[in-house]
Design a protein around this motif. Structure first.
Motif, PDB file in Angstrom:
ATOM      1  N   LEU A   2      12.607 -18.118 -32.852  1.00 28.76           N
ATOM      2  CA  LEU A   2      13.192 -19.267 -32.165  1.00 28.76           C
ATOM      3  C   LEU A   2      13.880 -18.846 -30.876  1.00 28.76           C
ATOM      4  CD1 LEU A   2      14.820 -21.103 -35.186  1.00 28.76           C
ATOM      5  CD2 LEU A   2      12.742 -21.744 -33.990  1.00 28.76           C
ATOM      6  N   THR A   3      13.840 -19.755 -29.897  1.00 27.26           N
ATOM      7  CA  THR A   3      14.563 -19.545 -28.641  1.00 27.26           C
ATOM      8  C   THR A   3      15.716 -20.535 -28.610  1.00 27.26           C
ATOM      9  OG1 THR A   3      12.495 -18.953 -27.550  1.00 27.26           O
ATOM     10  CG2 THR A   3      14.358 -19.494 -26.149  1.00 27.26           C
ATOM     11  N   TYR A   4      16.903 -20.006 -28.443  1.00 25.97           N
ATOM     12  CA  TYR A   4      18.086 -20.851 -28.422  1.00 25.97           C
ATOM     13  C   TYR A   4      18.472 -21.163 -26.980  1.00 25.97           C
ATOM     14  CZ  TYR A   4      18.505 -19.643 -33.319  1.00 25.97           C
ATOM     15  OH  TYR A   4      18.264 -19.485 -34.651  1.00 25.97           O
ATOM     16  N   LYS A   5      19.215 -22.263 -26.792  1.00 22.76           N
ATOM     17  CA  LYS A   5      19.621 -22.675 -25.454  1.00 22.76           C
ATOM     18  C   LYS A   5      20.448 -21.613 -24.748  1.00 22.76           C
ATOM     19  CE  LYS A   5      19.762 -27.677 -25.915  1.00 22.76           C
ATOM     20  NZ  LYS A   5      20.614 -28.847 -25.868  1.00 22.76           N
ATOM     21  N   ASN A   6      21.279 -20.911 -25.501  1.00 21.45           N
ATOM     22  CA  ASN A   6      22.128 -19.923 -24.861  1.00 21.45           C
ATOM     23  C   ASN A   6      21.347 -18.683 -24.413  1.00 21.45           C
ATOM     24  OD1 ASN A   6      21.662 -18.810 -27.345  1.00 21.45           O
ATOM     25  ND2 ASN A   6      23.817 -18.545 -27.885  1.00 21.45           N
ATOM     26  N   GLN A   7      20.097 -18.579 -24.812  1.00 25.01           N
ATOM     27  CA  GLN A   7      19.254 -17.482 -24.363  1.00 25.01           C
ATOM     28  C   GLN A   7      18.456 -17.855 -23.117  1.00 25.01           C
ATOM     29  OE1 GLN A   7      16.985 -16.986 -27.933  1.00 25.01           O
ATOM     30  NE2 GLN A   7      18.310 -15.340 -28.701  1.00 25.01           N
ATOM     31  N   LEU A   8      18.423 -19.137 -22.775  1.00 26.00           N
ATOM     32  CA  LEU A   8      17.659 -19.612 -21.628  1.00 26.00           C
ATOM     33  C   LEU A   8      18.499 -19.549 -20.359  1.00 26.00           C
ATOM     34  CD1 LEU A   8      16.053 -22.757 -23.272  1.00 26.00           C
ATOM     35  CD2 LEU A   8      14.951 -20.561 -22.843  1.00 26.00           C
ATOM     36  N   LYS A   9      17.807 -19.617 -19.232  1.00 27.39           N
ATOM     37  CA  LYS A   9      18.471 -19.635 -17.936  1.00 27.39           C
ATOM     38  C   LYS A   9      19.310 -20.902 -17.819  1.00 27.39           C
ATOM     39  CE  LYS A   9      17.352 -19.535 -13.031  1.00 27.39           C
ATOM     40  NZ  LYS A   9      16.278 -19.586 -12.044  1.00 27.39           N
ATOM     41  N   GLU A  10      20.478 -20.791 -17.205  1.00 28.05           N
ATOM     42  CA  GLU A  10      21.373 -21.937 -17.060  1.00 28.05           C
ATOM     43  C   GLU A  10      20.740 -22.975 -16.136  1.00 28.05           C
ATOM     44  OE1 GLU A  10      25.911 -22.921 -15.609  1.00 28.05           O
ATOM     45  OE2 GLU A  10      25.318 -20.844 -15.967  1.00 28.05           O
ATOM     46  N   LEU A  11      20.911 -24.252 -16.489  1.00 27.71           N
ATOM     47  CA  LEU A  11      20.354 -25.334 -15.687  1.00 27.71           C
ATOM     48  C   LEU A  11      21.135 -25.483 -14.383  1.00 27.71           C
ATOM     49  CD1 LEU A  11      19.773 -28.037 -18.433  1.00 27.71           C
ATOM     50  CD2 LEU A  11      18.052 -26.638 -17.311  1.00 27.71           C
ATOM     51  N   VAL A  12      20.414 -25.596 -13.291  1.00 28.04           N
ATOM     52  CA  VAL A  12      21.060 -25.744 -11.994  1.00 28.04           C
ATOM     53  C   VAL A  12      21.639 -27.148 -11.861  1.00 28.04           C
ATOM     54  CG1 VAL A  12      20.715 -25.634  -9.506  1.00 28.04           C
ATOM     55  CG2 VAL A  12      19.482 -24.056 -10.992  1.00 28.04           C
ATOM     56  N   LEU A  13      20.842 -28.160 -12.118  1.00 28.58           N
ATOM     57  CA  LEU A  13      21.302 -29.553 -12.138  1.00 28.58           C
ATOM     58  C   LEU A  13      20.976 -30.115 -13.525  1.00 28.58           C
ATOM     59  CD1 LEU A  13      20.152 -30.831  -8.622  1.00 28.58           C
ATOM     60  CD2 LEU A  13      22.449 -30.230  -9.351  1.00 28.58           C
ATOM     61  N   PRO A  14      21.917 -30.063 -14.450  1.00 29.72           N
ATOM     62  CA  PRO A  14      21.644 -30.440 -15.836  1.00 29.72           C
ATOM     63  C   PRO A  14      21.157 -31.869 -16.025  1.00 29.72           C
ATOM     64  CG  PRO A  14      23.804 -29.423 -15.652  1.00 29.72           C
ATOM     65  CD  PRO A  14      23.278 -29.594 -14.267  1.00 29.72           C
ATOM     66  N   GLU A  15      21.461 -32.769 -15.089  1.00 25.73           N
ATOM     67  CA  GLU A  15      21.049 -34.161 -15.271  1.00 25.73           C
ATOM     68  C   GLU A  15      19.533 -34.328 -15.250  1.00 25.73           C
ATOM     69  OE1 GLU A  15      22.495 -33.830 -10.937  1.00 25.73           O
ATOM     70  OE2 GLU A  15      23.121 -33.099 -12.870  1.00 25.73           O
ATOM     71  N   TYR A  16      18.814 -33.380 -14.669  1.00 24.22           N
ATOM     72  CA  TYR A  16      17.356 -33.463 -14.646  1.00 24.22           C
ATOM     73  C   TYR A  16      16.717 -32.777 -15.853  1.00 24.22           C
ATOM     74  CZ  TYR A  16      17.783 -35.287  -9.971  1.00 24.22           C
ATOM     75  OH  TYR A  16      18.098 -36.073  -8.901  1.00 24.22           O
ATOM     76  N   GLY A  17      17.436 -31.928 -16.513  1.00 28.41           N
ATOM     77  CA  GLY A  17      16.940 -31.335 -17.744  1.00 28.41           C
ATOM     78  C   GLY A  17      16.111 -30.076 -17.546  1.00 28.41           C
TER      79      GLY A  17
END
Length: 194
Positions: A2-17
């Motif tokens: 599994l890939t968790y959110k905290n392992q992914l690159k941080e969102l630049v503009l989170p409103e776009y997803g």
């Protein structure tokens, strides 16, 4: 695995997803400029679908292209119909908002209540002054109840009046009771008949 959110690159503009950000990262890997431009236009169309209520604004499309540039960290080399916002425009900090020239002793009452209290303190003794003081005191009690729903003591309100006017308003709380406010009940979620 599994890939968790905290392992992914941080969102630049989170409103776009995450999907829009992944599309932008894919668009950066396309080598052909015309193909990359078509991909960027389709990303802007997808961004527009996410927030359809703002389509009516004239500058909305330009804003989407600016957001696309921000998400790509200004690395996206495509034909853009607008002049993009410059990255150094975000370096400038906004000016601090002043609290105003007036010094409010008790912020929870606000400037207008303090002005009314000062006006009542200047008035000559009489029925009008008493009525104004009682109206302001009742309003102060309502404001206090907004901060403390468990209840507010009349003594506290009259003490604040005394201190705000440096003793010019001195009313006995035992012989001058304030209105007893009740907190309105929260409406229930009953099913309505059709």
């Amino acid at each position: 695995m599994l890939t968790y959110k905290n392992q992914l690159k941080e969102l630049v503009l989170p409103e776009y997803g995450r999907n829009i950000q992944n599309m932008v990262e894919f668009c950066l890997t396309i080598e052909d400029r015309d193909e990359r431009t078509r991909c960027a236009r389709s990303i802007v169309d997808a961004m527009q679908i996410l927030f359809p209520a703002q389509i009516e604004q004239q500058t909305y499309r330009r804003k989407l292209w600016d957001h696309l540039a921000i998400i790509s960290d200004y690395r996206l080399d495509v034909d853009i119909p607008f002049e993009l916002v410059k990255p150094d425009s975000f370096d400038e900090k906004p000016q601090a908002v002043s609290e105003g020239a007036c010094n409010i002793r008790r912020r929870h009452y606000g400037h207008l209540v303090e002005a009314m209290v000062a006006k009542a303190a200047e008035m000559p003794e009489g029925e009008d002054r008493y009525e104004l003081i009682m109206m302001v005191a009742n309003h102060m009690k309502k404001l206090q109840l907004a901060l403390n729903p468990e209840g507010v003591d009349d003594y506290r309100i009259f003490k604040d009046l005394y201190e705000m006017t440096d003793g010019a308003i001195n009313i006995d709380y035992t012989t001058n009771p304030l209105h007893d406010f009740k907190i309105a009940p929260v409406p229930g979620k009953k099913k309505r008949k059709k």
